[in-house]
Design a protein around this motif. Structure first.
Motif, mmCIF file in Angstrom:
data_model
loop_
_atom_site.group_PDB
_atom_site.id
_atom_site.type_symbol
_atom_site.label_atom_id
_atom_site.label_comp_id
_atom_site.label_asym_id
_atom_site.label_seq_id
_atom_site.Cartn_x
_atom_site.Cartn_y
_atom_site.Cartn_z
ATOM 1 N N HIS A 1 5.026 -52.148 -2.182
ATOM 2 C CA HIS A 1 4.075 -52.036 -1.070
ATOM 3 C C HIS A 1 2.668 -51.897 -1.655
ATOM 4 O O HIS A 1 2.372 -50.903 -2.322
ATOM 5 C CB HIS A 1 4.391 -50.822 -0.189
ATOM 6 N N ASP B 1 -0.318 -55.437 1.736
ATOM 7 C CA ASP B 1 0.381 -55.228 3.007
ATOM 8 C C ASP B 1 -0.523 -54.584 4.048
ATOM 9 O O ASP B 1 -0.317 -54.772 5.242
ATOM 10 C CB ASP B 1 1.609 -54.325 2.784
ATOM 11 N N TRP C 1 1.335 -44.091 7.958
ATOM 12 C CA TRP C 1 1.709 -45.454 7.555
ATOM 13 C C TRP C 1 2.640 -45.429 6.346
ATOM 14 O O TRP C 1 3.623 -46.166 6.280
ATOM 15 C CB TRP C 1 0.450 -46.262 7.236
ATOM 16 N N SER D 1 11.558 -49.127 4.060
ATOM 17 C CA SER D 1 12.090 -49.502 2.752
ATOM 18 C C SER D 1 13.472 -48.914 2.532
ATOM 19 O O SER D 1 14.344 -49.509 1.901
ATOM 20 C CB SER D 1 11.142 -49.030 1.645
ATOM 21 N N SER E 1 6.375 -46.850 6.221
ATOM 22 C CA SER E 1 6.791 -47.889 5.283
ATOM 23 C C SER E 1 7.929 -47.400 4.401
ATOM 24 O O SER E 1 8.810 -48.165 4.012
ATOM 25 C CB SER E 1 5.602 -48.326 4.422
#
Length: 757
Positions: A711, A733, A748, A756, A752
């Motif tokens: 990321h 990203d 965020w 994942s 994420s």
């Protein structure tokens, strides 16, 4: 009969002398008479007097009862003879034969047509005489007629010298011989007189033109300069003629009276349309050629406007277009005659010179006007630049003031943390630093917003919104500020939602700025009213207060950039004075309008925003842009890359508190080495690195084996739309702008991490 040269008896056509002696005496008397006339004519300079003396001499030599002199001119239908002097004719006959063309059957018309003398001893017996001419002959009492052309030595026809008798008559050869001598002298004198008259006329016109040009060069108003040309034309053409100038409007569609015909006439004709269906000046302007109407009563085009000619007393109207040397049409010149009148080449030539002068004067005036306007615009621009410079200096002073306050507070807090690190001091200082950083962030964001909006670099997220909800959210955010000042707040809202389409965040920013402004500039305990409704088919937000108010001058400029600087530091309530500028630009980006009003200082202010109303039957379609459920950062490997050590270390500490495993790098090369060796799951990467920029680092990561699993988050002070676009294209990203809202970043990252997992 009696003439100015004595008693002369006309013998009958059949009478002949009884012997040679009386004839010789007669010839001698006529010769003496001719010499006497010649002497008088040579010494005479007045053209009118010369004409009359020539006619009297002709009548004396030819023993006639009538005499006339006509001059040649070019009419609309070709050469024609205009009567200058007539002896013995009644007014009716003078008018009837005032202008004779070659088609006429009268004596002068026949001579003009034939190109030689015409003699008829008895017109009653001449079958070629028309009924009209014969009828006039009989009313006047003419029986014998003769007309002799006046021709220069170069063969150019000048006019006609004619004599007429009441009874049949045939002049003798001696009479014709003497008469022809007189005709020769008459042609010479007439040529000299016409040449001198033309020279005097040209000189008079040139004098008028020179005077008009001098007036223009002296800076006299355009009507004054053109008025001199009008005066010149009317004085030199005489015969009761009037003249006027008309200028074309800036759109090139209409003509407006400038000078010449008086106010009443100007009211009737100003704004006259230009076009092929027009007449007079309007038609001349359309075609670019003169329009010469010799008699408005005979011209069908004039039927709708004959009342105008009758009211102002003219029968003939000549209109001439005026063009500059470059061919640009600028106006027209018109002549108005009290009687029917046909334009001659002489008229057209004289008017042509006059319109050329007028074109120069008009062009000069236009150029002078343009220069004055340019000078005025330059003065206004200079004043605006000076004003902008003044406001910029005031803004910079205010910016320094606004930045020093939070920086001073942060510095004090950091000193306390370093020197008194107890729990109470740490808590208080941390809260203080957070508040001041928020304030600094708001200041920077305001400046960035102004820059982005002004350059058209902001993109609105369009979605259905309720303006009442927007206003309530703004009020909730400002409640601590409102409560601290003890203001009385009133929210007026309708029962139904006020639907608009726009960017919810930007709409709330509009409301926050307007309500925050009211809170700042209203003394403690004041009243603030926020109203949301529908007005004239538009959604409307009104924010009013009973605060300090504004003067009319400030009201007119309140949306200008840095307007708060005009109120001075003494009344400054924080901020940089860009809030209302942002409001206006955001409202206009939403297709709306905003205006301010105030009854003056101390009378409060009101701001009214109007936005397009959304149709009620539209379907709401809102969707979250980001995942909302949080995951955990515990044991997640996160690499922070930034060349600013303090920033990288402080962000690493925050992430470690959340349970993440964090490493830092100071440049792009070090970041690539750590990514290859340590295999982080998340990389927080600055774009402006000292060796390899963040864009290139991202591209290399994505091209490496396993690079798609990482990321990549850009964290940078570069936040223009083009920067965001480049970051996403390079493989990032997400793009965050410094200073990052920590809560938003953590949300965020956690989201994420959940995805994942």
């Amino acid at each position: 009969m009696t003439t100015p040269y004595g008693q002369q008896l006309a013998p009958s056509a059949t009478q002949a002398p009884s012997d040679a002696a009386p004839l010789t005496a007669t010839q001698l008397a006529d010769t003496v008479l001719l010499h006497q006339i010649s002497a008088e004519l040579i010494s005479q300079e007045d053209g009118g007097v010369i004409y009359r003396k020539l006619v009297d001499a002709a009548m004396a030599i030819m023993r006639s009862d009538f005499g006339s002199l006509q001059v040649l001119e070019t009419g609309a239908h070709g050469p024609q003879l205009r009567l200058m002097v007539a002896r013995g004719f009644p007014a009716e006959a003078e008018q009837f034969w005032g202008v004779v063309r070659s088609t006429s059957t009268c004596s002068s018309g026949s001579a003009l047509r034939l190109g030689e003398r015409f003699m008829c001893s008895d017109v009653t017996a001449d079958p070629s005489t028309s009924k009209e001419d014969l009828a006039m002959y009989r009313r006047v009492g003419l029986v014998a007629v003769q007309a002799t052309p006046l021709v220069t030595r170069g063969g150019r026809l000048l006019g006609m010298l004619s004599t007429h008798w009441r009874s049949p008559y045939q002049p003798t050869a001696d009479q014709f011989r003497l008469f022809d001598i007189l005709v020769r002298q008459a042609a010479d004198l007439l040529e000299r007189s016409q040449t001198e008259a033309e020279l005097r006329e040209r000189e008079a016109w040139m004098t008028g033109q020179k005077e008009a040009m001098q007036a223009a060069m002296d800076g006299e108003p355009l009507p004054t300069s053109l008025g001199i040309l009008v005066r010149t034309a009317t004085h030199e053409l005489d015969d009761g003629v009037r003249a006027a100038f008309y200028l074309v409007d800036p759109e090139g569609k209409r003509l407006n009276h400038v000078v010449g015909m008086g106010n009443e006439y100007a009211k009737e004709v100003s704004g006259f349309l230009i076009g092929p269906e027009s007449l007079a000046c309007g038609l001349a302007a359309s075609t670019g050629t003169p329009v010469l109407t010799s008699d408005v009563r005979e011209e069908p085009r004039w039927e709708p406007w004959r009342w105008l000619a009758e009211r102002f007393g003219y029968r003939a109207c000549w209109s001439f277009p005026i063009h500059t040397a470059a061919g640009t049409f600028v106006g027209t010149f018109a002549l108005y005659w009290p009687v029917p009148c046909e334009a001659t080449p002489r008229h057209i030539e004289l008017v042509g010179r006059l319109t050329q002068t007028a074109a120069i004067i008009i062009s000069r005036d236009s150029e002078a006007t343009a220069r004055r306007r340019t000078a005025a615009a330059l003065r206004e621009s200079e004043a605006a630049l000076r004003d902008a410079a003044r406001r910029k200096d005031e803004f910079l002073a205010m910016l320094a003031h606004e930045l020093r306050n939070p920086i001073a507070a942060i510095r004090n807090a950091s000193y306390l943390l370093l020197n008194s690190p107890d729990a109470v001091s740490t808590s208080r200082c941390s809260a203080l630093i957070d508040r001041q950083v928020t304030l600094l962030t708001d200041l920077v964001n305001d400046l960035l917003d102004v820059s982005r909006i002004t350059r058209g670099l902001i993109t609105l997220r369009q979605e259905p919104c309720d303006l009442q909800s927007v206003a309530r959210h703004a009020l909730a955010s400002l409640q601590p500020m409102i409560g601290s000042k003890g203001h009385e707040l009133e929210l007026v809202a309708t029962g139904e939602p006020v639907r608009v389409v726009g960017d919810p965040g930007r709409l709330e920013q509009i409301a926050l700025n307007l309500i925050g402004n009211a809170v700042k500039y209203t003394d403690p305990g004041g009243r603030i009213r926020v109203a949301v409704g529908v007005e004239d088919g538009n959604a409307e937000l009104r924010v009013s207060d009973n605060g300090i108010g504004m003067s009319r001058e400030v009201t007119e400029r309140v949306f200008d950039l840095f307007a708060q600087a005009e109120r001075g530091l003494a009344r400054s309530q924080g901020g940089l004075g860009v809030g209302l500028t942002i409001v206006k630009q955001l409202v206009e980006l939403h297709g709306g309008t905003v205006r301010a009003q105030s009854d003056g200082p101390g009378q409060g202010s009101e701001f009214i925003v109007r936005l397009p109303l959304r149709s009620r039957d539209a379907v709401d379609d809102t969707a979250a842009d980001e995942p909302s459920r949080a995951g955990s950062l515990v044991a997640r490997r996160i690499l922070v890359v930034d060349d600013r050590e303090d920033y990288a270390d402080s962000l690493a500490v925050l992430l470690e508190i959340q349970g993440a495993l964090v490493r830092t790098a100071r440049d792009g090369t070090g970041a690539l080495d750590l990514i290859h060796a340590w295999r982080p799951e998340i990389v927080l990467l600055d774009l402006g690195l000292p060796d390899i920029d963040g864009f290139e680092v991202a591209r290399r990561v994505r091209h490496a084996p396993g690079g798609d699993a990482v990321h990549l988050i850009a964290i940078s002070g570069y936040g223009q739309p083009d920067d965001v676009k480049r970051a996403l294209e390079a493989g990032f990203d997400r793009h965050f702008i410094k200073p990052v809202e920590i809560a938003e970043l953590m949300q965020w990252l956690q989201a994420s991490s959940r995805v994942s997992t």
